[in-house]
Design an enzyme around this catalytic site. Structure first.
Site, PDB file in Angstrom:
ATOM      1  N   TYR A 138       0.870  -1.167   0.000  1.00 12.24           N
ATOM      2  CA  TYR A 138       0.000   0.000   0.000  1.00 12.24           C
ATOM      3  C   TYR A 138       0.913   1.224   0.000  1.00 12.24           C
ATOM      4  CZ  TYR A 138      -4.028   2.846   1.651  1.00 12.24           C
ATOM      5  OH  TYR A 138      -5.038   3.772   1.784  1.00 12.24           O
TER       6      TYR A 138
ATOM      7  N   LYS B 251      -1.453  -1.324  -4.165  1.00  9.02           N
ATOM      8  CA  LYS B 251      -2.480  -0.285  -4.162  1.00  9.02           C
ATOM      9  C   LYS B 251      -1.743   1.042  -4.087  1.00  9.02           C
ATOM     10  CE  LYS B 251      -6.333   1.794  -1.704  1.00  9.02           C
ATOM     11  NZ  LYS B 251      -5.903   3.069  -1.189  1.00  9.02           N
TER      12      LYS B 251
END
Length: 308
Positions: free
Chosen positions: A135, A163
């Site tokens: 992330y 992400k």
């Protein structure tokens, strides 16, 4: 887990006025998202207010969503914390609660070297029984994940995806093109966390999107994803522009009395409340709630977008 594609919303965490997890509203929200055609769910991310939830609340969210979905869609769970041992503790808990994959940021609080970030992800992957996604959110953890590091870990099989909430479209493109060209990278999902450039990210070759605004309008983002994949660029651009206008609701908060998180998450939850999906628009402490005039402005954004 195969490559993740499509719209995977970072699910809001509805709260009661007493700031406990509102399980019934959470179930309605999940049904709203599934009915909207999303292809996965990401709980315990930034939009989920994971940083504000206790460990007990975090586990309840994962258990509730995973049990309700029942394997129909993959459930990704954030394991966001400052250090590797703390993240590994979360991994065990969310996997036991039913998560199909975990999503981890770089370590934070202390300044971290890229070699330490790589070690962090290798240690997580070695202990995790489910795939690990990185992330990239430098605004929150104050470290930008280098594209070459992400690609190296993907080639090792350490990372199953990324992400990207960095806002750095050039670096995002480097990961997308690098993953596509690397002979040792397979089943690696590259997902944009931006609400505003989903069409551009998909055009670059992204696998999907994790937009917080998809809580409010999942049908819109699913439609945008479909239009992009079928090559209908004119209609895709129009839908993206409609969603960009709707995203303006995140700025309704008065900056003299609240921060950007209070404004944005308050707007998302207010929109869900006005649409009858959650019972209470409360955000976690110490975030400041929206006032009546700000709530009215959110309603106008919904009306303009045809959602109210």
């Amino acid at each position: 887990m195969n490559t993740l594609t499509g719209v995977i919303p970072p699910v809001c965490t509805p709260l009661t006025p007493e700031r406990e997890v509102d399980v019934h509203s959470l179930l309605r929200l999940v049904d709203h998202l599934v009915d909207g055609g999303v292809q996965g769910l990401f709980v315990l991310g930034s939009t989920s207010e994971a940083a504000y939830l206790t460990d007990r609340q975090r586990r309840l969210v994962v258990e509730t969503v995973a049990l309700h979905v029942g394997g129909r869609l993959p459930v990704l769970a954030g394991v966001i914390d400052m250090t590797t041992p703390r993240v590994l503790d979360h991994v065990g808990k969310v996997v036991a609660a039913g998560a199909d994959a975990v999503v981890a940021t770089a370590p934070f609080y202390a300044a971290t070297h890229p070699a330490e970030i790589a070690r962090h992800y290798r240690l997580i992957a070695a202990e995790s029984p489910v795939p690990v996604l990185a992330y990239d959110i430098p605004a929150a953890v104050h470290t930008k994940l280098p594209a070459d590091l992400v690609l190296h870990l993907a080639a090792e099989g350490v990372l199953a995806g990324l992400k990207d909430s960095s806002g750095d479209l050039a670096a995002f493109r480097e990961v997308v093109t690098g993953a596509r060209a690397h002979p040792d990278i397979t089943d690696f999902s590259v997902l944009t966390g931006s609400e505003l450039v989903v069409d551009a990210a998909l055009a670059l070759g992204a696998d999907g999107a994790v937009p917080g605004l998809a809580n409010v309008d999942p049908h819109g983002y699913v439609k945008l994803d479909r239009l992009c994949r079928t090559g209908d660029r004119h209609r895709a651009r129009a839908e993206q522009e409609r969603l960009c206008a709707l995203f303006g609701m995140v700025r309704v908060g008065d900056p003299t009395r609240m921060g950007g998180s209070s404004s944005a998450l308050g707007a998302f939850k207010t929109a869900l409340h006005l649409r009858g999906i959650i019972d209470c628009p409360a955000t976690a402490e110490p975030q400041v709630p929206l006032g009546p005039e700000e709530v009215e402005r959110v309603g106008k954004f919904l009306a303009t977008a045809g959602l109210l």
